[in-house]
Design a protein around this motif. Structure first.
Motif, short mmCIF file in Angstrom:
data_model
loop_
_atom_site.label_atom_id
_atom_site.label_comp_id
_atom_site.label_asym_id
_atom_site.label_seq_id
_atom_site.Cartn_x
_atom_site.Cartn_y
_atom_site.Cartn_z
N MET A 1 0.83 -1.20 0.00
CA MET A 1 0.00 0.00 0.00
C MET A 1 0.86 1.25 0.00
O MET A 1 0.76 2.09 -0.88
CB MET A 1 -0.91 -0.03 1.25
CG MET A 1 -1.57 1.31 1.54
SD MET A 1 -3.33 1.24 1.19
CE MET A 1 -3.70 2.96 0.91
N SER A 4 2.93 1.67 -3.15
CA SER A 4 2.21 2.04 -4.37
C SER A 4 1.74 3.48 -4.31
O SER A 4 1.65 4.15 -5.34
CB SER A 4 1.03 1.08 -4.61
OG SER A 4 0.10 1.18 -3.57
N ASP A 7 4.69 5.29 -5.34
CA ASP A 7 4.81 5.23 -6.79
C ASP A 7 3.99 6.33 -7.45
O ASP A 7 4.44 6.99 -8.38
CB ASP A 7 4.30 3.87 -7.32
CG ASP A 7 5.34 2.79 -7.10
OD1 ASP A 7 6.48 3.13 -6.74
OD2 ASP A 7 4.99 1.60 -7.26
N ASP A 183 -11.67 12.37 -7.36
CA ASP A 183 -11.49 11.59 -8.59
C ASP A 183 -10.94 10.20 -8.27
O ASP A 183 -11.31 9.22 -8.90
CB ASP A 183 -10.55 12.31 -9.56
CG ASP A 183 -11.15 13.61 -10.05
OD1 ASP A 183 -12.35 13.85 -9.78
OD2 ASP A 183 -10.43 14.39 -10.69
N ALA A 186 -13.80 8.14 -7.12
CA ALA A 186 -14.74 7.85 -8.21
C ALA A 186 -14.20 6.77 -9.13
O ALA A 186 -14.95 5.95 -9.65
CB ALA A 186 -15.04 9.12 -9.00
N THR A 187 -12.88 6.75 -9.35
CA THR A 187 -12.32 5.76 -10.27
C THR A 187 -11.64 4.62 -9.52
O THR A 187 -10.94 3.82 -10.10
CB THR A 187 -11.29 6.42 -11.21
OG1 THR A 187 -10.29 7.05 -10.40
CG2 THR A 187 -11.93 7.47 -12.09
N ASP A 189 -9.15 4.62 -7.65
CA ASP A 189 -7.70 4.69 -7.69
C ASP A 189 -7.25 5.10 -6.28
O ASP A 189 -7.14 6.28 -5.97
CB ASP A 189 -7.25 5.72 -8.73
CG ASP A 189 -5.74 5.74 -8.90
OD1 ASP A 189 -5.04 5.27 -7.98
OD2 ASP A 189 -5.27 6.22 -9.95
N TYR A 190 -7.03 4.08 -5.44
CA TYR A 190 -6.79 4.37 -4.03
C TYR A 190 -5.41 4.98 -3.79
O TYR A 190 -5.20 5.67 -2.81
CB TYR A 190 -7.01 3.12 -3.19
CG TYR A 190 -8.43 2.61 -3.32
CD1 TYR A 190 -9.49 3.39 -2.83
CD2 TYR A 190 -8.72 1.43 -3.97
CE1 TYR A 190 -10.80 2.97 -2.99
CE2 TYR A 190 -10.03 1.00 -4.12
CZ TYR A 190 -11.07 1.77 -3.63
OH TYR A 190 -12.36 1.38 -3.79
N ASP A 191 -4.47 4.72 -4.71
CA ASP A 191 -3.15 5.36 -4.59
C ASP A 191 -3.30 6.87 -4.74
O ASP A 191 -2.70 7.65 -4.01
CB ASP A 191 -2.20 4.84 -5.67
CG ASP A 191 -1.93 3.37 -5.48
OD1 ASP A 191 -2.12 2.88 -4.35
OD2 ASP A 191 -1.54 2.72 -6.47
N ARG B 3 0.77 -3.62 -8.92
CA ARG B 3 0.54 -3.35 -7.49
C ARG B 3 -0.78 -2.64 -7.29
O ARG B 3 -1.52 -2.93 -6.38
CB ARG B 3 1.66 -2.47 -6.95
CG ARG B 3 2.88 -3.25 -6.57
CD ARG B 3 3.76 -2.36 -5.75
NE ARG B 3 5.12 -2.87 -5.75
CZ ARG B 3 6.20 -2.13 -5.95
NH1 ARG B 3 6.06 -0.85 -6.17
NH2 ARG B 3 7.39 -2.65 -5.92
N THR B 4 -1.04 -1.69 -8.19
CA THR B 4 -2.27 -0.92 -8.07
C THR B 4 -3.49 -1.83 -8.10
O THR B 4 -4.39 -1.71 -7.28
CB THR B 4 -2.39 0.07 -9.24
OG1 THR B 4 -1.15 0.70 -9.41
CG2 THR B 4 -3.48 1.07 -8.98
N LEU B 7 -3.87 -3.93 -4.99
CA LEU B 7 -4.36 -3.11 -3.88
C LEU B 7 -5.86 -2.85 -4.03
O LEU B 7 -6.63 -3.02 -3.09
CB LEU B 7 -3.61 -1.77 -3.88
CG LEU B 7 -4.21 -0.71 -2.98
CD1 LEU B 7 -3.93 -1.04 -1.54
CD2 LEU B 7 -3.69 0.66 -3.33
N LEU B 11 -8.78 -3.99 -1.46
CA LEU B 11 -9.70 -3.03 -0.83
C LEU B 11 -11.14 -3.35 -1.20
O LEU B 11 -12.02 -3.36 -0.36
CB LEU B 11 -9.35 -1.61 -1.28
CG LEU B 11 -8.24 -0.96 -0.47
CD1 LEU B 11 -7.81 0.33 -1.14
CD2 LEU B 11 -8.69 -0.70 0.95
N LEU B 15 -14.18 -4.23 1.25
CA LEU B 15 -15.44 -3.48 1.28
C LEU B 15 -16.63 -4.41 1.09
O LEU B 15 -17.62 -4.32 1.78
CB LEU B 15 -15.43 -2.41 0.19
CG LEU B 15 -14.50 -1.23 0.43
CD1 LEU B 15 -14.42 -0.34 -0.79
CD2 LEU B 15 -14.98 -0.42 1.64
N GLU B 175 -16.16 10.05 -12.23
CA GLU B 175 -15.69 8.84 -12.92
C GLU B 175 -16.03 8.87 -14.41
O GLU B 175 -15.45 8.14 -15.20
CB GLU B 175 -16.26 7.58 -12.27
CG GLU B 175 -17.77 7.41 -12.39
CD GLU B 175 -18.52 8.07 -11.23
OE1 GLU B 175 -17.95 8.97 -10.59
OE2 GLU B 175 -19.67 7.67 -10.98
#
Lengths: 227, 303
Positions: A1, A4, A7, A183, A186-187, A189-191, B3-4, B7, B11, B15, B175
């Motif tokens: 986590m 990334s 990154d 954003d 919404a997408t 993208d937790y990073d 990795r993304t 992850l 998650l 959830l 989104e």
């Protein structure tokens, strides 16, 4: 986590361009500073008046307390829905966000200024009067310089809250670091979300550090030593 | 990148698990209850949003007119939760949307047109579930402009925006800018290049408000949003089916379905279209009427 998120933060492409980190940080700072200045224009004169004359303390305390209880997101939506039909273009979103931030920043500034002035050593105030200073001379030459440490702490706490809360401007489509949070969510993208949150925290600390430096130069050394 | 996605998957799994944990108890209880009661009663569920509750009430009113014993169990949360409810027998039926249900059951589904989606849905359904005839009514992503904009540029379909898109601002949920059935798809399928995209919070009527007041010129709104009829917005046709069809369809367990139910609900679906559903939904959401009253009135009107 953590790696990334790192990154995301270290990808040069995320920093560049209209929607990049640098541009959004500058937008974020711009909103925050405008909000701080507007809030100060309202709260500082009020605080000076109340602290100097001792009149209206109850009003000040209730305003400060009451404003703190106002939910920012709720105000934002009400303000947008009321102002949207009456304003053109970008202003229809910018003004409501600004109102929210100003409301948020008034209480800490007001209490800082008012408390700073009210807590000036009465002996110093009496001495100034005894030397024949007028009311406004006492205010500007004795009370304000003595109140500066508390005034600064009010400003700094207001600025911290503004920077943290300015993220909600993104909810109504404006820029700023909140874009990465909204954003990213919404997408999924937790990073991006976590990176955005770290940037907000970093910006808040950095700005507070700068305010701290300014405070060092502005506040009389005599006051800092005793404090 | 790898990795993304790991992850995100972790998650998302977390959830989903927590969502199941939170919601599964009431369903388990109700499962035992309905199991012990008469098996002839049909329990109709609904997802947690007004339109689905209204559809549940419409099905319930039509079925009880046809002499079927009906119970309703509204607001059961998300798809994960109520599909589990169908599996364990705590509900027998729920109003569904063809596109969304197909993608839930088969993430690789490709069709976007109504017939293709319905065919893929029938292939993807597990053995214990079946769908009746789909209605023409759809609640799907749509591209909407004001009546003035439509007449100014002579717009009826999304593709008509192509020559003028460069002067227009598009607005929608954040989104919408990233996903294919959004800005990228509009560009690829219809060649649209808008001057800007303004992300607006989903789940509020900010998008509709901004469109009505001219802060944005083109909006992404759901096709049954009451703001469309309220403001005389024009929904642009999607001839190339960029947005997945979302026809409303009753999802029923194979244990519960019978000829009576099939005939009755196929009749209801045939009478519904997007305009009527939008109007009925506006009575609930804007007019504040009770969904069961609006449903009763509609069912009586179609006889």
């Amino acid at each position: 986590m953590i790696s990334s998120v790192f990154d995301w933060l270290s990808t040069p492409a995320n920093w560049e361009g209209d929607r990049g980190i640098i541009s959004q940080t500058l937008t974020h700072l711009e909103y925050s500073l405008i909000a701080l200045v507007c809030a100060a224009l309202i709260a500082v004169p009020m605080g000076l008046y109340i602290g100097h004359t001792g009149r209206g303390r109850v009003v000040a305390v209730s305003i400060a307390g009451g404003f703190r209880a106002i939910p920012s997101l709720g105000v934002l939506f009400i303000a947008v829905l009321l102002l949207l039909p009456r304003l053109r273009g970008e202003l229809a979103f910018a003004l409501p966000s600004l109102i929210v931030l100003v409301i948020l920043a008034i209480p800490p500034i007001l209490s800082g200024v008012y408390a700073g002035i009210a807590e000036v050593d009465p002996a110093a105030r009496d001495a100034a009067k005894g030397m024949g200073m007028t009311g406004s001379q006492v205010l500007w030459q004795v009370e304000v310089p003595n109140a500066l440490p508390l005034m600064f702490s009010g400003m700094r706490s207001a600025m911290l809250q503004i920077i943290a809360t300015a993220t909600i401007a993104a909810v109504v489509g404006l820029g700023g670091l909140g874009r990465f949070l909204i954003d990213g969510q919404a997408t999924r993208d937790y990073d991006e979300m976590a990176g955005g949150a770290l940037l907000v925290a970093a910006l808040a600390l950095l700005v507070d550090f700068v305010f701290g430096l300014v405070q060092r130069f502005v506040v009389s050394p005599g006051l800092t030593k005793t404090a | 990148m790898k990795r993304t996605s790991i992850l995100a998957a972790t998650l998302a799994a977390g959830l989903t698990l927590s969502a199941c944990g939170g919601d599964s108890d009431p369903l388990d209880d109700s499962g035992e209850e309905s199991g012990s009661s008469s098996s002839d009663t049909i329990t109709i569920g609904s997802a947690s949003f007004p339109e689905n509750v209204l559809l549940m009430e419409i099905y319930a009113a039509a079925l009880s007119d046809a002499g079927v014993d009906v119970e309703t169990r509204g607001n059961i949360g998300q798809r994960e939760t109520y599909i589990a409810g169908l599996d364990d027998g705590s509900i027998d039926m729920i109003p569904e949307y063809t596109g969304a249900l197909t993608l839930y059951l088969n993430a690789d589904a490709e069709a976007t047109d109504p017939d293709g989606v319905y065919a893929e849905l029938q292939d993807a359904l597990p053995e214990n579930l079946t769908v009746l005839e789909p209605s023409a009514a759809e609640d799907k992503d749509s591209i909407v402009v004001t009546a003035e904009t439509a007449s100014e540029y002579d717009l009826t379909a999304i593709g008509d925006l192509e020559p003028v898109a460069g002067e227009l601002v598009l607005g929608g949920p954040p989104e919408f800018e990233e996903r294919f059935t959004g800005v990228p798809g509009l560009n690829e399928v219809y060649g649209l290049e808008f001057s800007a995209f303004r992300p607006l919070a989903a789940g509020s009527n900010l998008t509709a408000q901004s469109l009505a007041n001219g802060q944005i010129d083109v909006a992404n709104i759901f096709s049954t949003d009451p703001s469309i009829s309220e403001n005389d917005f024009v929904v642009l046709d999607d001839p190339d089916a960029l947005f997945v069809a979302q026809n409303i369809v009753p999802l029923v367990t194979t244990d519960a379905v019978n000829d009576e139910i099939t005939t009755t609900l196929n009749g209801v679906s045939a009478e519904l279209d997007t305009a009527i559903l939008t109007e009925l939904l506006a009575q609930v959401v804007v007019g504040g009427e009770a969904p069961e009253d609006v449903a009763r009135e509609f069912v009586d009107s179609i006889g």
